[in-house]
Design an enzyme around this catalytic site. Structure first.
Site: not given
Length: 307
Positions: A178-179, A222
């Site tokens: 996950d960003i 994301e």
């Protein structure tokens, strides 16, 4: 698209025939069209397909042990194999036997003695259809923005690999990425910059995942996922950490993050034989690992370990 598929030299046809002479005749007919391999029994054919699925099967009807008809039904019942077209090769082509071929899931049949031109034309046609289907599937399984596999394909492939690795008593590792602070990044720099960041993260993940069977997916928004068949705890964590470090090394500016650059967090879970009852539980544990990576400060990988 169908007419444009001319080169079938890398396609693989599996001949299932207990007569060495017939194997040679069929192989000689197909020489120059495609790759050919042969096994003597239906049982060998199923094992072969589970390890290395061919693009087409030429199946003799009468075999020692399991019949070709029974093998066809078994192959059609397996999710990971039922897209392999099967052509029966039989000396009996009466109406009743033809009906049995269709009911078993075969795409065609050929009569004995073999007519070389008919064999080549039938095989070429079905290999082209198979190639076309594979290409269409590939397009439908890719994320248009990041050019990695999409969530739909992840759901299918994860279930398939979980069953396969369970059957072979091997490990399947799942990495959830996950960003960090991605919403803040979009708010600060705009969605076009956000799209560029997603593409760069995807490229890094693909680069860090080197083995042919390892794969990267856009899980949603994301978030990305990585599937690593037959990978240990240490191996999976090492790959997750390499992705985390490589994304930080991109040095994409992120003024709303304490790291000042775009980073990712990663959760890792490894499904070992007998540990998880289903693939959903394995994915959930990888998500829990991701939560722990976030809780511990982000920009890191966390291995969820049942021990």
């Amino acid at each position: 698209m169908f007419k444009e598929i001319d080169d079938l030299s890398d396609s693989l046809v599996l001949i299932v025939e207990d007569s060495a002479l017939t194997q040679k005749v069929l192989g000689a007919c197909l020489d120059g069209l495609c790759r050919v391999d042969a096994v003597d029994s239906a049982e060998e054919a199923i094992n072969y397909c589970l390890k290395s699925p061919p693009d087409l099967i030429l199946m003799d009807w009468i075999l020692g042990g399991m019949t070709g008809l029974e093998a066809c039904k078994k192959i059609q019942a397996m999710d990971e194999l039922n897209d392999i077209p099967i052509i029966f090769v039989t000396s009996n082509t009466n109406e009743n036997q033809q009906e049995l071929c269709w009911d078993a899931g075969a795409v065609d049949f050929l009569g004995k003695p073999i007519v070389a031109r008919t064999l080549v034309n039938r095989v070429r046609t079905h290999l082209k259809y198979k190639r076309q289907t594979d290409i269409l599937k590939q397009y439908s399984f890719f994320d248009g923005l990041t050019e990695v596999f999409n969530r739909r394909y992840f759901d299918m492939e994860c279930k398939r690999l979980f069953r396969q690795n369970l059957r072979q008593q091997q490990c399947l590792a799942v990495v959830m990425l996950d960003i960090d602070y991605f919403k803040l990044f979009n708010d600060e720099y705009g969605h076009l910059q956000g799209d560029d960041a997603l593409k760069e993260v995807a490229k890094v993940a693909v680069k860090m995942v080197n083995r042919p069977l390892d794969s990267v997916f856009r899980y949603g928004g994301e978030e990305f996922a990585v599937l690593l068949p037959n990978t240990s705890d240490d191996g999976a964590l090492k790959i997750a950490q390499s992705i985390v470090h490589a994304v930080r090394g991109l040095e994409i500016p992120h003024g709303k993050s304490e790291f000042d650059v775009v980073t990712v967090s990663a959760g890792v879970a490894v499904g070992k034989y007998g540990v998880y009852d289903n693939v959903e539980e394995l994915i959930q544990k990888a998500d829990e690992g991701l939560y722990m990576a976030k809780s511990n400060g982000r920009d890191q990988a966390f291995l969820f370990n049942e021990n």
